[in-house]
Design a protein around this motif. Sequence first.
Motif, PDB file in Angstrom:
ATOM      1  N   PHE A 255      30.597  46.553  63.524  1.00 15.35           N
ATOM      2  CA  PHE A 255      31.696  46.206  62.620  1.00 15.35           C
ATOM      3  C   PHE A 255      32.300  47.460  61.985  1.00 15.35           C
ATOM      4  CE2 PHE A 255      27.870  46.218  60.009  1.00 15.35           C
ATOM      5  CZ  PHE A 255      28.264  46.977  58.931  1.00 15.35           C
ATOM      6  N   GLU A 256      33.555  47.333  61.539  1.00 14.54           N
ATOM      7  CA  GLU A 256      34.259  48.361  60.759  1.00 14.54           C
ATOM      8  C   GLU A 256      34.247  49.730  61.430  1.00 14.54           C
ATOM      9  OE1 GLU A 256      33.223  48.465  56.612  1.00 14.54           O
ATOM     10  OE2 GLU A 256      33.030  46.293  56.521  1.00 14.54           O
ATOM     11  N   ASN A 257      34.758  49.766  62.654  1.00 12.34           N
ATOM     12  CA  ASN A 257      34.995  51.021  63.347  1.00 12.34           C
ATOM     13  C   ASN A 257      36.450  51.040  63.810  1.00 12.34           C
ATOM     14  OD1 ASN A 257      32.406  52.673  63.551  1.00 12.34           O
ATOM     15  ND2 ASN A 257      31.667  50.656  64.177  1.00 12.34           N
ATOM     16  N   GLN A 258      36.767  51.910  64.751  1.00  7.70           N
ATOM     17  CA  GLN A 258      38.124  51.984  65.298  1.00  7.70           C
ATOM     18  C   GLN A 258      38.074  51.844  66.818  1.00  7.70           C
ATOM     19  OE1 GLN A 258      40.222  55.445  63.706  1.00  7.70           O
ATOM     20  NE2 GLN A 258      38.944  55.367  61.880  1.00  7.70           N
ATOM     21  N   LEU A 259      37.215  50.953  67.266  1.00 11.57           N
ATOM     22  CA  LEU A 259      37.038  50.749  68.690  1.00 11.57           C
ATOM     23  C   LEU A 259      38.253  50.057  69.287  1.00 11.57           C
ATOM     24  CD1 LEU A 259      33.316  49.564  68.576  1.00 11.57           C
ATOM     25  CD2 LEU A 259      34.173  51.832  69.196  1.00 11.57           C
ATOM     26  N   THR A 260      38.599  50.449  70.491  1.00  8.61           N
ATOM     27  CA  THR A 260      39.766  49.901  71.187  1.00  8.61           C
ATOM     28  C   THR A 260      39.334  49.365  72.544  1.00  8.61           C
ATOM     29  OG1 THR A 260      40.258  52.116  72.055  1.00  8.61           O
ATOM     30  CG2 THR A 260      41.366  51.461  70.018  1.00  8.61           C
ATOM     31  N   LEU A 279      31.528  42.480  66.140  1.00 11.19           N
ATOM     32  CA  LEU A 279      32.502  43.511  66.502  1.00 11.19           C
ATOM     33  C   LEU A 279      33.710  43.422  65.571  1.00 11.19           C
ATOM     34  CD1 LEU A 279      32.377  43.108  70.404  1.00 11.19           C
ATOM     35  CD2 LEU A 279      31.094  44.691  68.972  1.00 11.19           C
ATOM     36  N   ASN A 280      33.519  42.835  64.411  1.00  8.87           N
ATOM     37  CA  ASN A 280      34.615  42.592  63.468  1.00  8.87           C
ATOM     38  C   ASN A 280      35.171  43.897  62.912  1.00  8.87           C
ATOM     39  OD1 ASN A 280      31.848  42.253  62.533  1.00  8.87           O
ATOM     40  ND2 ASN A 280      32.678  42.102  60.469  1.00  8.87           N
ATOM     41  N   TYR A 281      36.436  43.812  62.500  1.00 16.92           N
ATOM     42  CA  TYR A 281      37.165  44.937  61.896  1.00 16.92           C
ATOM     43  C   TYR A 281      37.222  46.149  62.827  1.00 16.92           C
ATOM     44  CZ  TYR A 281      36.478  41.975  57.830  1.00 16.92           C
ATOM     45  OH  TYR A 281      36.453  40.898  56.976  1.00 16.92           O
ATOM     46  N   ASN A 282      37.742  45.909  64.025  1.00 16.83           N
ATOM     47  CA  ASN A 282      38.042  46.969  64.980  1.00 16.83           C
ATOM     48  C   ASN A 282      39.463  46.763  65.483  1.00 16.83           C
ATOM     49  OD1 ASN A 282      35.641  48.867  65.645  1.00 16.83           O
ATOM     50  ND2 ASN A 282      34.682  46.842  65.487  1.00 16.83           N
ATOM     51  N   GLN A 283      39.791  47.332  66.633  1.00 16.06           N
ATOM     52  CA  GLN A 283      41.130  47.197  67.205  1.00 16.06           C
ATOM     53  C   GLN A 283      41.039  46.731  68.653  1.00 16.06           C
ATOM     54  OE1 GLN A 283      43.246  50.941  66.509  1.00 16.06           O
ATOM     55  NE2 GLN A 283      42.169  51.172  64.560  1.00 16.06           N
ATOM     56  N   LEU A 284      40.084  45.851  68.916  1.00 10.61           N
ATOM     57  CA  LEU A 284      39.852  45.344  70.267  1.00 10.61           C
ATOM     58  C   LEU A 284      40.947  44.362  70.656  1.00 10.61           C
ATOM     59  CD1 LEU A 284      36.010  44.835  69.865  1.00 10.61           C
ATOM     60  CD2 LEU A 284      37.149  46.688  71.093  1.00 10.61           C
ATOM     61  N   ASN A 306      40.540  41.692  64.590  1.00 13.60           N
ATOM     62  CA  ASN A 306      40.825  42.500  65.774  1.00 13.60           C
ATOM     63  C   ASN A 306      42.203  42.094  66.272  1.00 13.60           C
ATOM     64  OD1 ASN A 306      38.455  44.321  66.834  1.00 13.60           O
ATOM     65  ND2 ASN A 306      37.457  42.477  66.044  1.00 13.60           N
ATOM     66  N   MET A 307      42.460  42.343  67.535  1.00 15.58           N
ATOM     67  CA  MET A 307      43.731  41.935  68.127  1.00 15.58           C
ATOM     68  C   MET A 307      43.498  41.114  69.388  1.00 15.58           C
ATOM     69  SD  MET A 307      46.119  45.305  67.486  1.00 15.58           S
ATOM     70  CE  MET A 307      44.914  46.524  67.979  1.00 15.58           C
ATOM     71  N   PHE A 308      42.410  40.343  69.382  1.00 17.67           N
ATOM     72  CA  PHE A 308      42.150  39.446  70.501  1.00 17.67           C
ATOM     73  C   PHE A 308      43.277  38.425  70.594  1.00 17.67           C
ATOM     74  CE2 PHE A 308      37.694  40.696  69.434  1.00 17.67           C
ATOM     75  CZ  PHE A 308      37.403  41.320  70.635  1.00 17.67           C
TER      76      PHE A 308
END
Length: 1003
Positions: A255-260, A279-284, A306-308
């Motif tokens: 959680f809380e990263n900048q994963l794409t 995997l919350n608070y990322n940019q997936l 995220n952006m699912f």
Amino acid sequence: MQPIPSSYPMRFLFYVILVIFLTSTSISSSYDGGNETDHHALLKIKSMITRDPYGALTSWNTSLHFCDWYGVKCGKRHRRVTFVALQSLGLEGSLSPHVGNLSFLRVFSLANNSFQGAIPHEIGNLNRLTILYLGANTFNGVIPTNLSGCLNLQKLDLSRNKLVGSIPKEISFLSKLSFLSLGLNKLTGGIPPFLGNITSMETFSVVRNPVGGIIPDTLGNWKKLVGFHSGGCNLSGSIPHSIYNLSLLANFILFENQLTGSLPRGIGAMFSHLEILELNYNQLTGPLPSWISNCSKLRGLDMTDNMFSGKLTIDFSKLGDIEGIYLSFNNFGSSEADEMNFIDSLKNCTTLYRLALAFCKFQGVLPRSIGNLSDQLGSLTLYGNNLHGNLPTSIGNLVGLAGLHLGRNQFTGSIPSTIGKLQKLQYFDLYGNQLSGQLPDALGNLSSLLQLYLFSNKLEGVIPSSIGNCRHLIALQLDDNKFTGKIPQRILQLSSLSIILNLSQNNLFGSLPTEVGDLKMLSALDLSYNNLSGNIPSSLGSCGSLTSLSLKGNLFQGMIPPSLSSLKGLVELDISHNNLSGQIPRFLERFLLEYLNLSYNDFEGEVPQLGVFANASAFSILGNSRLCGGVVELGLPKCKETKKHKEKFPVFVIIILIASSLFTIICLAYAWCKKKSKSRPSQSSMRDRFLKISYAQLLKATNGFSETNLIGNGGFSSVYKGVLNENDDTLVAVKVLRLQNRGAERSFMRECEAWRNIRHRNLLRIITSCSSIDFQGNDFKALVYEFMPKGSLHDWLYTSEGTSRLNYIQITNILADVASALDYLHNHCVPIVVHGDLKPSNILLNDEMVAHVGDFGLARFLGTTSYQNSSTGIRGTIGYAAPEYGLGSDMTTNGDVYSFGMLLLEVMTGKKPTDDIFNEGHSLHKFASMALPDHVMDIIDLNILNIYQGVCEADAQKIEECLASTIKIGVSCSLDSPSLRMNMEKVVHELHRIQNTLPNIEI
């Protein structure tokens, strides 16, 4: 040469044996007495510990063998130190480098103390060490590189310190390491690829470190990995494909990263052991892959923010153990007619307790199958979508709901009456929809409801008075609808309302009922833009907790009542656009107002110039043509000076006024004295006042005051369960005074006086009293109370197993109830009442676990002479009584605050203020105070921590913040200095804030 005596060989043999024995004893003593190296090292460790609040190291002295010292164990063969465990003892100081001399050490733990300074590099000399726990301290500096010397190390915990720098390469030499926890430090430099060389790794955590960088592909070498915790680490890039080959992975937390990037679609059943996926608070991006359906052991799924996108195709029917699904703040909408059909597959999820789908761009109709979800579901969140159509009546099947959040959609039709079946519902919002029709009376069945938000709809008709049945309601917003009729008096009698009551922007008419004065705990009242008329009731001045008041846009007339001068906490006041007249009250100058709007009324006279009136931008008086003066920026004309003509005032008028005034005073004084003589509450008349039931009736009601009916004992009384009326099986509690005990009769009279003057939903209700004689001719006195079926708080804290049966939400509610009762006694009673003996056994619980404060036998009424305590009288119970009482100080409200603080700390820590560990200057207050701010979790009662089961990381963080805030309240209330303690009004506010911050979870 003389012959050798025959006894010589025997004597010689004896001497030889004696020498050998003494020699071996000396050697053994030197060796067993603890290898001096170990003995010396332990003493050096002790010497650098500057604080030992519990005296844990008092046994570390020469009177005991060091192998018998507290927290120390030695090997049976060599008598060398193999085990040192000193965790959670409040120790302060630094760690001596001599720890490196304990060469046989295998387990070393200093976790959860206050050690500071650098971790000594000599610790790398411990090549037999298998477990090293230094977490939850304040160690700083870098991770020692020579930890690589601990070749047998299997578990290393350095979390929750202040370590800096990067993870040293030497860590990778620890080939047996299976557990590495470095979370909550200040480590940087990324997750190094060389960690992949530790193939024995099972649990890895660097959570909440600013490490940065990417997730190395080499971590795919951790074939035994069970837990991967790297949330809040500023990681970027995509999740390497090798991670998905870790078939034993149970907890995957990022959680809380900048994963794409997107999640792979076809990894088969590789994650068959997965239990927690965060995997919350990322940019997936991309769709949620269907392989999640195959994670049959999954308990928690959190993909929040995220952006699912795309259609939600997970078959939840395969996830039989799922407890929490958090998918809010994504782009799942597909515009397909069946996009909400995934709801159907949730019916097999019998353990599901939270479903969060807020702001996901769903556009469909909420299917009737929503009612097939588990009756264990505690929270359903669908607000912020584009859901339309009617609310299905089947929603009433979700009887386990505590939170139902459906606001900001496009629902139409009326609110189904089946909502009334949700008896556990505490939070309910449907705001920002297009709902119409009348509110169902069934809303009054929601007896647990705390917050109700229905604003910004098209609801019409009258506001049902049945909402007045929601006796725990703290927030009610019905604004921006089409309601008509008068404001129901029962809603204004909801003394529980403390956050907001907003009925603005409707078509309500009539006068504002005087019952508005019952809202003594309310912070914000908004009745603007209705058609209310008449005068502003003077009872509004009783709402002493108000910080925001808006009556704008109505038809109120007359003057601002002087009683509003009591609203000293107001920050915002808007009474514009009415027909109010008279002068602007001077008391407004004394308020700490940040915004004041008096525009478009008919005020006249001089505008004040102090307080808020000194800042022209902070208030408005437009549309009042008869005002003058004020600050220059207003541009108003100067006020005309009024000339006094005392000499022209008719003398005969003055004479008449004086005479009539004297006559009136004499008449009033005579009437008052006559009434006083008739109604003076002498001791006998007061006794008669409570003489409503006979001794014989109480004897029969309690089955002869039998032991089987005995439910409690106190210093002055015994309490029995009984039934007063044979035709009515309603239970009562009969408190029988032990009049042979000194002070018992005075306690009875004081309690009678207290119950005559006070009334509050969180105070025990008295039914009647008895002052008579028993069958032996002895005086008999008893009080009859409403029976509390759930017993006392003490009963719940200390069961026969010695453990609490309360969870944190229950505790928070109970504390808020008790605080509300004390706030009422201290701030809303005339005269002010000091309880004097607050403790767990005097807090009683009804069927709904609502707390009621009882036993006013030591109460005092400030500002009166009625039943005052003598200077040598009893003042509370040891452990709960304020320290100043021991010095002879009078009882005050601050004393009650101290008792509340100790009670709060007791229920939160599971420790009584009189426990044996609290001696020699140590106390429950200091125990809690030392834990702030970083170690609060270590003092919380383990039963309370059950709240963490199955919650996501974000909710866990909120819970920790709430727990810390609660402890802070207890510490602030139990300060030694009375003047520094938090007042009960603020305590109530803080507890309500905590209640609102707590995530909606079902425990």
